[in-house]
Motif scaffolding. Structure first.
Motif, PDB file in Angstrom:
ATOM      1  N   GLU A  63       0.811  -1.215   0.000  1.00  9.36           N
ATOM      2  CA  GLU A  63       0.000   0.000   0.000  1.00  9.36           C
ATOM      3  C   GLU A  63       0.846   1.267   0.000  1.00  9.36           C
ATOM      4  O   GLU A  63       0.446   2.284  -0.576  1.00  9.36           O
ATOM      5  CB  GLU A  63      -0.932  -0.016   1.233  1.00  9.36           C
ATOM      6  CG  GLU A  63      -1.829   1.210   1.347  1.00  9.36           C
ATOM      7  CD  GLU A  63      -2.797   1.336   0.178  1.00  9.36           C
ATOM      8  OE1 GLU A  63      -3.186   2.470  -0.125  1.00  9.36           O
ATOM      9  OE2 GLU A  63      -3.143   0.303  -0.424  1.00  9.36           O
ATOM     10  N   MET A 121     -11.891   3.978  -2.436  1.00 11.36           N
ATOM     11  CA  MET A 121     -10.811   4.698  -1.770  1.00 11.36           C
ATOM     12  C   MET A 121     -11.197   6.146  -1.508  1.00 11.36           C
ATOM     13  O   MET A 121     -10.913   6.708  -0.444  1.00 11.36           O
ATOM     14  CB  MET A 121      -9.540   4.633  -2.632  1.00 11.36           C
ATOM     15  CG  MET A 121      -8.930   3.240  -2.747  1.00 11.36           C
ATOM     16  SD  MET A 121      -7.604   3.150  -3.991  1.00 11.36           S
ATOM     17  CE  MET A 121      -6.403   4.276  -3.289  1.00 11.36           C
ATOM     18  N   SER A 122     -11.861   6.767  -2.509  1.00 12.00           N
ATOM     19  CA  SER A 122     -12.281   8.159  -2.343  1.00 12.00           C
ATOM     20  C   SER A 122     -13.300   8.299  -1.215  1.00 12.00           C
ATOM     21  O   SER A 122     -13.213   9.207  -0.381  1.00 12.00           O
ATOM     22  CB  SER A 122     -12.886   8.678  -3.658  1.00 12.00           C
ATOM     23  OG  SER A 122     -13.386   9.983  -3.504  1.00 12.00           O
ATOM     24  N   THR A 139     -11.551   8.057   2.088  1.00  9.03           N
ATOM     25  CA  THR A 139     -10.784   9.271   2.397  1.00  9.03           C
ATOM     26  C   THR A 139     -11.694  10.385   2.909  1.00  9.03           C
ATOM     27  O   THR A 139     -11.415  11.034   3.920  1.00  9.03           O
ATOM     28  CB  THR A 139     -10.036   9.762   1.147  1.00  9.03           C
ATOM     29  OG1 THR A 139      -9.107   8.751   0.729  1.00  9.03           O
ATOM     30  CG2 THR A 139      -9.261  11.041   1.446  1.00  9.03           C
ATOM     31  N   GLN A 179      -8.432  10.601  -6.217  1.00  9.49           N
ATOM     32  CA  GLN A 179      -9.053   9.278  -6.261  1.00  9.49           C
ATOM     33  C   GLN A 179     -10.412   9.338  -6.951  1.00  9.49           C
ATOM     34  O   GLN A 179     -10.767   8.450  -7.735  1.00  9.49           O
ATOM     35  CB  GLN A 179      -9.193   8.738  -4.836  1.00  9.49           C
ATOM     36  CG  GLN A 179      -7.864   8.379  -4.186  1.00  9.49           C
ATOM     37  CD  GLN A 179      -7.978   8.125  -2.701  1.00  9.49           C
ATOM     38  OE1 GLN A 179      -8.959   8.549  -2.073  1.00  9.49           O
ATOM     39  NE2 GLN A 179      -6.978   7.468  -2.125  1.00  9.49           N
TER      40      GLN A 179
END
Length: 341
Positions: free
Chosen positions: A113, A259-260, A263, A289
């Motif tokens: 990662e 992922m966005s 976040t 993202q």
């Protein structure tokens, strides 16, 4: 997108050497498949990376690349590998740089990662070269063991046959060679930013096939069933390639969309309102993202639609052209393709 890309590139140039290659940082570790570097290797890699960074900033790219390669040889860090690609780009070796950026992206995906941002940056910088290069997809209609395909003198690995491969714009020479058959070749005239798809194959000498096999991979011009099958096969290959691109786009959309969301959920929970300046990096990360996710959705939709269209057309055979029809269907919670043939 251009502004954000420049900012990312600047961030990597400015990264402290310790954060890239320090023995206590995960970036100093080699990918899982490689042996763990010794303390001496890490120290030497750090020294070489620092020297390469100074040369890179001074514009001495031919000397910088030697240092980055020496650093990578000691510690297989995608970060030093990224700078090898950047040096090639700055030296004007755009085809080599494009292929090297691809290797960095693939390497980062398997290295953990902590290298995710390096992989994303390599992909963005590779895509920026598209406007300066030509992408050529070569379908080999007569594949066989030991065959060798080259585009402008650069060998294309067999797993890249039928997929976009970079070449400098202008005259592009395509050559297919084998130790047992006469070589087949083609020449294209291309422009920067253009994408082309061609077919090539070894000449055949089957009796009654209506042609002598000129090496263009399309056989003779007769009306026999074999010639028709070759044409349909090429279209079917295109359908699978476009469909695969579409699936990859949807996967990208799903991964980067997730992922966005993660976040922004984290920012919302920790900031409780407008985020302070020290969280701007996380805000920019979330925006990037989301942008990648949106691009993935568009590529997915276009790829699936194109793949379905080509697949339907490859099946129609004796039907009239207007008998085949496909359309993209977009709904609040679904995306699909409907076709008739």
């Amino acid at each position: 997108m251009r502004t954000r890309t420049t900012a990312i590139a600047a961030l990597f140039v400015a990264l402290p050497v310790l954060s890239v290659l320090g023995p206590s940082d995960a970036h100093a570790q080699a990918p899982a498949a490689a042996a763990t570097p010794s303390a001496a290797d890490v120290t030497e890699a750090k020294k070489k990376f620092e020297a390469g960074s100074n040369l890179f900033k001074s514009g001495k790219f031919d000397k910088a690349i030697e240092e980055f390669r020496a650093s990578y040889a000691k510690v297989n860090s995608p970060n030093s590998h990224l700078y090898v690609a950047r040096c090639l780009r700055e030296m004007g070796k755009l085809v080599d740089a494009y292929l090297e950026f691809e290797k960095v992206t693939a390497e980062a995906q398997t290295a953990g990662e902590k290298y995710a941002q390096t992989g994303e940056t390599a992909k963005v910088e590779r895509d920026e070269l598209n406007t300066k290069l030509t992408l050529v997809s070569v379908d080999v209609t007569t594949p066989e063991s030991g065959a060798r395909l080259t585009i402008s003198g650069v060998e294309v690995p067999q797993d890249r046959w039928g997929k976009p491969f970079p070449a400098m714009p202008g005259n592009v020479d395509i050559r297919l060679e084998s130790g047992t058959k006469p070589a087949a070749s083609q020449s294209l005239t291309t422009t920067a930013g253009e994408s082309k798809t061609v077919s090539i194959g070894f000449a055949t000498s089957k009796t009654g096939d209506g042609g002598d096999g000129s090496g263009d991979g399309n056989g003779g011009g007769g009306s026999g069933g074999e010639t028709g099958s070759k044409g349909m096969s090429g279209m079917r290959i295109g359908a699978f390639a476009a469909g695969g691109l579409g699936v990859a786009g949807f996967v990208t959309f799903a991964v980067f969309g997730s992922m966005s969301n993660a976040t922004y959920d984290d920012l919302k929970a920790t900031c409780g309102g407008p985020c302070p300046a020290d969280r701007q990096g996380d805000v920019d990360k979330g925006k990037m993202q989301q942008t990648v996710a949106n691009v993935g959705l568009i590529v997915g939709a276009v790829g699936v639609a194109a793949g379905a269209t080509l697949f339907v057309l490859s099946l129609k055979k004796d039907k009239k052209p207007e008998a085949a029809h496909t359309e993209l269907i977009v709904g609040p919670a679904h995306l699909g393709v409907r076709g008739t043939f």
